[in-house]
Design a protein around this motif. Sequence first.
Motif, PDB file in Angstrom:
ATOM      1  N   ASN A 158       0.816  -1.214   0.000  1.00 52.98           N
ATOM      2  CA  ASN A 158       0.000   0.000   0.000  1.00 52.98           C
ATOM      3  C   ASN A 158       0.847   1.260   0.000  1.00 52.98           C
ATOM      4  OD1 ASN A 158      -2.907  -0.999   0.452  1.00 52.98           O
ATOM      5  ND2 ASN A 158      -1.755  -2.105   2.013  1.00 52.98           N
ATOM      6  N   ALA A 159       2.054   1.190   0.571  1.00 51.36           N
ATOM      7  CA  ALA A 159       2.871   2.385   0.746  1.00 51.36           C
ATOM      8  C   ALA A 159       4.081   2.424  -0.177  1.00 51.36           C
ATOM      9  CB  ALA A 159       3.351   2.472   2.201  1.00 51.36           C
ATOM     10  N   MET A 160       4.468   1.297  -0.750  1.00 54.73           N
ATOM     11  CA  MET A 160       5.649   1.270  -1.626  1.00 54.73           C
ATOM     12  C   MET A 160       5.449   0.272  -2.763  1.00 54.73           C
ATOM     13  SD  MET A 160       8.191  -0.571   1.116  1.00 54.73           S
ATOM     14  CE  MET A 160       7.697   0.506   2.460  1.00 54.73           C
ATOM     15  N   PRO A 161       4.392   0.419  -3.545  1.00 53.60           N
ATOM     16  CA  PRO A 161       4.094  -0.579  -4.573  1.00 53.60           C
ATOM     17  C   PRO A 161       5.188  -0.725  -5.619  1.00 53.60           C
ATOM     18  CG  PRO A 161       2.739   1.394  -4.866  1.00 53.60           C
ATOM     19  CD  PRO A 161       3.395   1.513  -3.538  1.00 53.60           C
ATOM     20  N   ARG A 162       5.868   0.372  -5.979  1.00 58.74           N
ATOM     21  CA  ARG A 162       6.900   0.266  -7.015  1.00 58.74           C
ATOM     22  C   ARG A 162       8.099  -0.544  -6.522  1.00 58.74           C
ATOM     23  NH1 ARG A 162       7.084   4.298 -11.329  1.00 58.74           N
ATOM     24  NH2 ARG A 162       4.973   5.125 -11.574  1.00 58.74           N
ATOM     25  N   LEU A 163       8.487  -0.324  -5.290  1.00 52.14           N
ATOM     26  CA  LEU A 163       9.615  -1.077  -4.746  1.00 52.14           C
ATOM     27  C   LEU A 163       9.255  -2.547  -4.589  1.00 52.14           C
ATOM     28  CD1 LEU A 163      12.508  -0.921  -3.734  1.00 52.14           C
ATOM     29  CD2 LEU A 163      11.629  -0.363  -1.461  1.00 52.14           C
ATOM     30  N   MET A 164       8.043  -2.838  -4.131  1.00 50.44           N
ATOM     31  CA  MET A 164       7.616  -4.227  -4.017  1.00 50.44           C
ATOM     32  C   MET A 164       7.555  -4.894  -5.391  1.00 50.44           C
ATOM     33  SD  MET A 164       7.384  -4.987  -0.875  1.00 50.44           S
ATOM     34  CE  MET A 164       6.781  -6.622  -1.278  1.00 50.44           C
ATOM     35  N   ARG A 165       7.087  -4.151  -6.403  1.00 52.05           N
ATOM     36  CA  ARG A 165       7.042  -4.691  -7.754  1.00 52.05           C
ATOM     37  C   ARG A 165       8.445  -5.006  -8.257  1.00 52.05           C
ATOM     38  NH1 ARG A 165       3.507  -7.387 -10.697  1.00 52.05           N
ATOM     39  NH2 ARG A 165       5.296  -8.605 -11.338  1.00 52.05           N
TER      40      ARG A 165
END
Length: 233
Positions: free
Chosen positions: A130-137
């Motif tokens: 929810n807070a860092m979707p790009r990094l998780m992706r």
Amino acid sequence: TVRLAHHALDRKVDSLLLMPPCVYRGGITEDGTFRFFATVIERIARDDLKLYLYHFPDICGVPVTPRVIRRLDESYPGMIGGVKDSGGDWDFTEGLIRRFSHLSIFTGSETHLPQALAAGARGTICGLGNAMPRLMRAMFDAPTAFDRLVPSILTADWILSRKPFPAAVKAVLAATTGRPEWNRVLPPMAEVAMPDRAWLIRDFLKWDSDLPPEWRTFGRSGRQAARPLALAS
């Protein structure tokens, strides 16, 4: 639970995630846990049901053990889609992946994602998305980049975990979207109070802005939000 399941399935929801209820914890057995899931499945009584079992004993106090998973999978063929494991124990997660290769195993622990994918897990269902979707992706797409990505995620998790995690994530979303209603949480949880909220938002946005541009969620393309920075000052 049964009414909500019918509501979802009528609207073509693909699958349902179900956790055992939070109840008096004394005397809970594997047979009792099996009977809870079995009763739900039988009362829903639909062939289009696809159920994911939610293992999160820290929240509800009821573990979803391999024996329960196996028994449900054998008793209701094709209806158990997999498991979301939020127990935080990598050995347990690895055991699920190894024992139930035909099921989709998701980890709820973000830092376990690289080795979980390498072992055959389906992916992650996680709060940090929810807070860092790009990094998780990025971590999902490059699961071998453990040394580069995981330390950044751990730093952000440490910032958000200064306060209860749901309220902290909501504070970040409220600030970055300009929608203060995101701060609301369900009692008995409480919102992050000032000045802690301002410090948390300041530190989180500083962390985000220090990431490589392609990994940033809130600071990309010159969109470093003025509102939360003003709040943090």
